[in-house]
Design a protein around this motif. Structure first.
Motif, short mmCIF file in Angstrom:
data_model
loop_
_atom_site.label_atom_id
_atom_site.label_comp_id
_atom_site.label_asym_id
_atom_site.label_seq_id
_atom_site.Cartn_x
_atom_site.Cartn_y
_atom_site.Cartn_z
N GLY A 62 8.91 9.36 -3.44
CA GLY A 62 10.03 9.75 -2.60
C GLY A 62 11.39 9.46 -3.20
O GLY A 62 12.34 10.20 -2.98
N LEU A 63 11.49 8.35 -3.96
CA LEU A 63 12.79 7.94 -4.49
C LEU A 63 12.91 8.06 -6.01
O LEU A 63 13.98 7.76 -6.56
CB LEU A 63 13.11 6.50 -4.07
N GLY A 64 11.84 8.44 -6.67
CA GLY A 64 11.93 8.65 -8.11
C GLY A 64 11.73 7.40 -8.95
O GLY A 64 12.25 7.31 -10.06
N PHE A 65 10.96 6.42 -8.45
CA PHE A 65 10.60 5.27 -9.26
C PHE A 65 9.56 5.68 -10.29
O PHE A 65 8.62 6.42 -9.98
CB PHE A 65 10.00 4.15 -8.40
N SER A 66 9.68 5.17 -11.52
CA SER A 66 8.62 5.37 -12.50
C SER A 66 7.48 4.42 -12.17
O SER A 66 7.66 3.42 -11.45
CB SER A 66 9.13 5.07 -13.91
N VAL A 70 0.82 -1.22 0.00
CA VAL A 70 0.00 0.00 0.00
C VAL A 70 0.86 1.26 0.00
O VAL A 70 0.35 2.36 -0.21
CB VAL A 70 -0.96 0.02 1.21
N ALA A 71 2.17 1.11 0.25
CA ALA A 71 3.05 2.27 0.30
C ALA A 71 3.79 2.51 -1.01
O ALA A 71 4.57 3.46 -1.12
CB ALA A 71 4.07 2.11 1.43
N LEU A 72 3.58 1.67 -2.02
CA LEU A 72 4.35 1.77 -3.26
C LEU A 72 4.27 3.16 -3.92
O LEU A 72 5.30 3.70 -4.34
CB LEU A 72 3.90 0.68 -4.25
N PRO A 73 3.08 3.76 -4.03
CA PRO A 73 3.04 5.10 -4.65
C PRO A 73 3.90 6.13 -3.89
O PRO A 73 4.60 6.93 -4.51
CB PRO A 73 1.55 5.47 -4.59
#
Length: 468
Positions: A52-56, A44-47
């Motif tokens: 926060g870290l710049g994942f696409s 649930v924290a993926l977005p």
């Protein structure tokens, strides 16, 4: 004329655990619960992590996959290593790696650092899960006590997935996603400190490690999980996914051939072909693969149809958590009365019927929500009964020096099932959604396929174990 009175033979009291066995069980179950929480706490924290870290968006899946790949790929190897090098030693090594990986994940400042931390957590799970489970099975005699312990183990594993979703939402909303990593560190350290004085070292007979077998089975499982994950993301005609799955099949066939002729095989064919090991793990693969897919599909249903937030979705699954607890508590008693084969098959049957009932949920409303809660809770009860049934079946009738292998196989079944189910069923749901333009239609189709597979699995497991 006097009538002789013959006393009835005394009824043997139910065996009870010693205080030391309870302490060992508490420690081992606590470590298993924490590892299960790790698999779902970040979902649930993926977005938030992505921002926060710049994942696409397309790369977010690797936060989960980076842990699942090594967890599934190395569990069998590390389970066998636990037999040879010492189960307590492997458990402590896994806990130390988990603490280090969790600390690194919480402090991550780039996508690469986070992925490396998740890989460390996956390796920690592959080290600790079979070691803890084999310590549990060798600490208790085969029978009611072991079945009770395995019931608790299955309950806490399932509860861990649910608690992880809820806890992940709470930590992310109230503090930061980084605390989903940091929370592991003190728990892992507590296990490391307490285990040496509570748990005795346990190992099987010393033999040489089967290096060719280790390379082929680990490579095959890694390729299989990666290929199925890629196929779920990019479609089952994706060339890279097809090539990887083909390589996986070739490596696993090579592993089987190697094990047939090896002097000291990693996983002896005589063990893997035992009726209870083969069909027990088959039932475990079906229940884990399909139930993890149901949770994923219901998450999609609640968020896309009802518009729930991640935290609301996690709280809605509390009913599943309660039903899982009840199923885990009831399963050992049911096994004592009806046998593990019947409990495994009946649990799968209940899971199939409950999943099929979910086909009736509609486009929102109190009635649809009530039906979803009732059916998913019934399915969770059946799922936990199946877990305990397959664990008891797959680890019974084996000597202590093969318990690491048996629990490694059982743990591998769990890891592979949890990893593979979502890509397969999500691809079915997505294809249907694209064809109809309806999210609900896609969910319905995937649920129906899920129910049919579990129903067939119940029949096959019952028939296969009947031949024993």
């Amino acid at each position: 004329m006097a009538t002789a009175v013959i006393d009835a033979p005394p009824v043997a009291p139910s065996p009870r655990m010693t205080s030391r066995q309870r302490l060992v069980l508490t420690l081992l179950l606590g470590s298993q619960f924490m590892l299960a929480v790790d698999f779902s706490i970040l979902n649930v924290a993926l977005p938030d992590i992505g921002k926060g870290l710049g994942f696409s968006i397309g790369n977010l899946q690797w936060i989960s996959t980076a842990m699942m790949l090594p967890a599934a790929g190395f569990t069998l190897l590390f389970g066998r290593l636990a037999d040879l090098a010492g189960r307590r030693r492997m458990l402590l090594t896994g806990m130390a790696l988990l603490a280090a990986g969790s600390l690194a994940g919480g402090l991550a400042t780039s996508p690469g650092m986070l992925i490396a931390a998740r890989i460390a957590q996956g390796l920690a799970s592959a080290l600790a899960t079979p070691a803890a489970l084999s310590l549990l099975t060798t600490s208790l005699p085969e029978g009611p006590l072991r079945a009770k312990a395995l019931g608790l183990n299955g309950t806490l594993i399932s509860a861990g997935f649910t608690v992880g979703a809820i806890f992940g939402g709470l930590l992310t909303d109230l503090l930061s996603w980084r605390w989903a990593f940091f929370i592991n560190v003190p728990v892992a350290l507590a296990v490391i400190i307490a285990a040496p004085s509570v748990i005795s070292e346990s190992r099987g007979a010393r033999t040489k490690l089967d290096i060719p077998g280790a390379i082929t089975v680990s490579g095959g499982l890694l390729a299989l999980v990666y290929g199925v994950t890629e196929a779920g993301q990019n479609g089952w005609t994706d060339p890279a996914a097809l090539i990887t799955i083909t390589v996986a099949a070739l490596l696993l066939v090579a592993f089987w051939r190697i094990e047939m002729h090896a002097k000291a095989p990693l996983a002896p064919v005589r063990v893997m072909t035992r009726t209870n090991v083969k069909w027990g793990n088959f039932g475990g693969l079906i229940t884990f693969t399909m139930e993890s897919s149901v949770v994923f599909l219901l998450t999609l249903y609640l968020q896309e149809v009802f518009g729930y937030t991640p935290l609301q979705t996690g709280l809605t699954f509390c009913g599943i958590g309660v039903a899982s607890f009840l199923g885990g508590m009831a399963a050992p008693r049911l096994i004592a009365r009806f046998g593990n084969r019947n409990v495994l098959a009946a649990g799968l049957l209940l899971q199939a019927v409950a999943t099929g009932t979910l086909f009736l949920v509609g486009n929102g409303g109190a009635g649809s929500l009530a039906l979803m809660l009732a059916a998913s809770s019934a399915g969770a009860f059946g799922h936990l009964s199946s877990i305990v049934g397959y664990m008891v079946t797959a680890t019974s009738g084996l000597p202590d020096d093969e318990q690491g292998l048996a629990t490694g196989l059982a743990s591998m079944t769990q890891q592979v099932g949890v990893t593979m189910g979502i890509p397969v069923l999500s691809s079915i749901a997505t294809a249907r959604m694209n064809a109809t333009g309806s999210v609900l239609s896609g969910i319905h189709m995937a649920l129906l396929v899920d129910a049919v597979i579990v129903l067939a699995g119940s029949a096959l497991a019952y028939t296969g174990l009947r031949r024993r």
